[in-house]
Scaffold this motif. Structure first.
Motif, PDB file in Angstrom:
ATOM      1  N   ALA A  21      17.112  15.071  18.785  1.00 30.00           N
ATOM      2  CA  ALA A  21      15.796  15.464  19.296  1.00 30.00           C
ATOM      3  C   ALA A  21      14.901  14.244  19.480  1.00 30.00           C
ATOM      4  O   ALA A  21      14.169  14.135  20.475  1.00 30.00           O
ATOM      5  N   ALA A  22      14.957  13.303  18.530  1.00 36.41           N
ATOM      6  CA  ALA A  22      14.149  12.090  18.648  1.00 36.41           C
ATOM      7  C   ALA A  22      14.567  11.277  19.863  1.00 36.41           C
ATOM      8  O   ALA A  22      13.721  10.756  20.601  1.00 36.41           O
ATOM      9  N   THR A  23      15.874  11.195  20.100  1.00 36.26           N
ATOM     10  CA  THR A  23      16.357  10.485  21.291  1.00 36.26           C
ATOM     11  C   THR A  23      15.864  11.171  22.559  1.00 36.26           C
ATOM     12  O   THR A  23      15.412  10.510  23.506  1.00 36.26           O
ATOM     13  N   ARG A  24      15.951  12.471  22.595  1.00 37.53           N
ATOM     14  CA  ARG A  24      15.483  13.241  23.755  1.00 37.53           C
ATOM     15  C   ARG A  24      13.994  13.031  24.007  1.00 37.53           C
ATOM     16  O   ARG A  24      13.554  12.982  25.166  1.00 37.53           O
ATOM     17  N   LEU A  25      13.223  12.882  22.915  1.00 38.26           N
ATOM     18  CA  LEU A  25      11.773  12.726  23.035  1.00 38.26           C
ATOM     19  C   LEU A  25      11.349  11.263  23.167  1.00 38.26           C
ATOM     20  O   LEU A  25      10.155  10.977  23.276  1.00 38.26           O
ATOM     21  N   HIS A  26      12.315  10.354  23.135  1.00 34.70           N
ATOM     22  CA  HIS A  26      12.045   8.921  23.229  1.00 34.70           C
ATOM     23  C   HIS A  26      11.097   8.468  22.124  1.00 34.70           C
ATOM     24  O   HIS A  26      10.071   7.826  22.363  1.00 34.70           O
ATOM     25  N   LEU A  32       8.890  11.974  14.026  1.00 33.47           N
ATOM     26  CA  LEU A  32       9.244  13.335  14.419  1.00 33.47           C
ATOM     27  C   LEU A  32       9.349  14.221  13.180  1.00 33.47           C
ATOM     28  O   LEU A  32       8.831  15.351  13.157  1.00 33.47           O
ATOM     29  N   SER A  33      10.004  13.715  12.134  1.00 34.10           N
ATOM     30  CA  SER A  33      10.132  14.489  10.896  1.00 34.10           C
ATOM     31  C   SER A  33       8.762  14.772  10.293  1.00 34.10           C
ATOM     32  O   SER A  33       8.501  15.878   9.797  1.00 34.10           O
ATOM     33  N   ARG A  34       7.881  13.765  10.341  1.00 37.57           N
ATOM     34  CA  ARG A  34       6.533  13.968   9.801  1.00 37.57           C
ATOM     35  C   ARG A  34       5.769  15.018  10.600  1.00 37.57           C
ATOM     36  O   ARG A  34       5.043  15.849  10.028  1.00 37.57           O
ATOM     37  N   ALA A  35       5.928  14.991  11.922  1.00 32.09           N
ATOM     38  CA  ALA A  35       5.227  15.970  12.757  1.00 32.09           C
ATOM     39  C   ALA A  35       5.708  17.385  12.456  1.00 32.09           C
ATOM     40  O   ALA A  35       4.905  18.326  12.389  1.00 32.09           O
ATOM     41  N   ILE A  36       7.010  17.556  12.255  1.00 37.45           N
ATOM     42  CA  ILE A  36       7.547  18.882  11.923  1.00 37.45           C
ATOM     43  C   ILE A  36       7.061  19.312  10.543  1.00 37.45           C
ATOM     44  O   ILE A  36       6.734  20.496  10.329  1.00 37.45           O
ATOM     45  N   LYS A  37       6.997  18.372   9.604  1.00 38.23           N
ATOM     46  CA  LYS A  37       6.497  18.722   8.267  1.00 38.23           C
ATOM     47  C   LYS A  37       5.038  19.172   8.330  1.00 38.23           C
ATOM     48  O   LYS A  37       4.642  20.161   7.681  1.00 38.23           O
TER      49      LYS A  37
END
Length: 301
Positions: A21-26, A32-37
């Motif tokens: 997902a991080a690769t897809r979102l560049h 990304l993990s922090r944003a989901i948390k």
């Protein structure tokens, strides 16, 4: 909830893998993990269950996924309608490959239903530019096949197709059920013109430098096989003339169907096109089984 955070969530939910997902979102994985948390804290519930075997949506996450997709789609439609009101609702799509692919037909139908006021212009390109004119500014988004130089581009993989070798039907190897690349080492393979993306050329040559006639278009590839017995590769399952056959290759990496656009381009028409394409190809398994033959021709590469 911010739309950006919801887009992060949808990417993780669709990939079920934070790294992909991080690769897809560049972006890198930690933010990304922090944003989901933070999103989970805001919702007050876990959205993903994490274990050594992978990532899975929780029941709450499944509900949010449906709602997030609907909200993001509505936001994109709003932006599209504003563009339409401003007289700028045109999307130019570059297409390389087989227009009869069921994924293309499903994508066209889905995008037409959801964006009836958009003028979609299609630029059909030959095999010398896998980005279909994207780098030259001739198209907004391309529906094509990888691999190619992805510098400054954003790529979304839609499907992966198995690949076979295209041979004359009377070639002794055409009677085989399977072949490997080493068995084709003494054959002539068709080439693309000088200046063609080297990653693209190398893939369709099986990763090894080859010699053979230079071609630009699908019909030229077919004729090179028919007249000279040249070797070419093609995704399995496409129709071919009766004089040709495709034999599956056991050691050839699949051909990836992708949507690609310029990195950083925030045009909502592109975003909605890519999301529609992702859904269309998710429900379109693609070519499989032995290729059909008829009097026409479909995409060898």
């Amino acid at each position: 909830m911010e739309l950006r955070t919801l887009r992060y969530f949808v990417a993780v939910a669709e990939e079920l893998h934070f790294g992909r997902a991080a690769t897809r979102l560049h972006m890198s994985q930690p933010p990304l993990s922090r944003a989901i948390k933070r999103l989970e804290d805001e919702v007050g519930a876990r959205l993903f269950s994490r274990s050594p075997s992978g990532v899975a949506l929780t029941p709450v996450g499944a509900v949010l996924l449906d709602e997030a997709r609907a909200l993001l789609d509505q936001a994109d439609r709003l932006a599209v309608r504003v563009r339409a009101a401003a007289g700028s609702a045109t999307l130019t799509v570059g297409i390389l490959g087989d227009g009869t692919d069921p994924g293309v037909a499903r994508l066209a139908a889905g995008y037409r239903r959801s964006h009836p006021g958009i003028d979609v212009r299609v630029r059909d390109t030959d095999l010398t530019d896998p980005t279909c004119g994207l780098r030259a500014g001739l198209v907004d988004v391309a529906l094509t096949r990888a691999p190619f130089d992805e510098t400054a581009l954003t790529v979304r993989v839609l499907r992966a197709d198995p690949v076979g070798v295209v041979l004359r039907a009377d070639d002794p190897l055409a009677r085989r059920e399977r072949l490997c690349l080493a068995e084709l080492g003494d054959r002539r393979w068709f080439q693309f013109p000088p200046g063609t993306d080297p990653r693209w050329q190398a893939y369709w040559n099986g990763g090894v430098p080859r010699e053979g006639p230079v071609v630009r278009a699908v019909q030229e590839c077919l004729q090179a096989v028919l007249w000279n017995g040249t070797v070419g590769l093609a995704p399995l399952g496409h129709d071919l003339p009766a004089e040709l056959a495709v034999v599956p290759l056991t050691d050839m990496a699949p051909s990836r169907v992708v949507a690609v656009w310029n990195e950083g381009d925030t045009n909502p028409l592109i975003r909605s096109f890519v999301e529609t394409a992702t859904a269309a190809y998710r429900h379109s398994p693609g070519p499989s089984g032995p290729p059909h033959r008829d009097d026409g021709s479909r995409t060898p590469h």
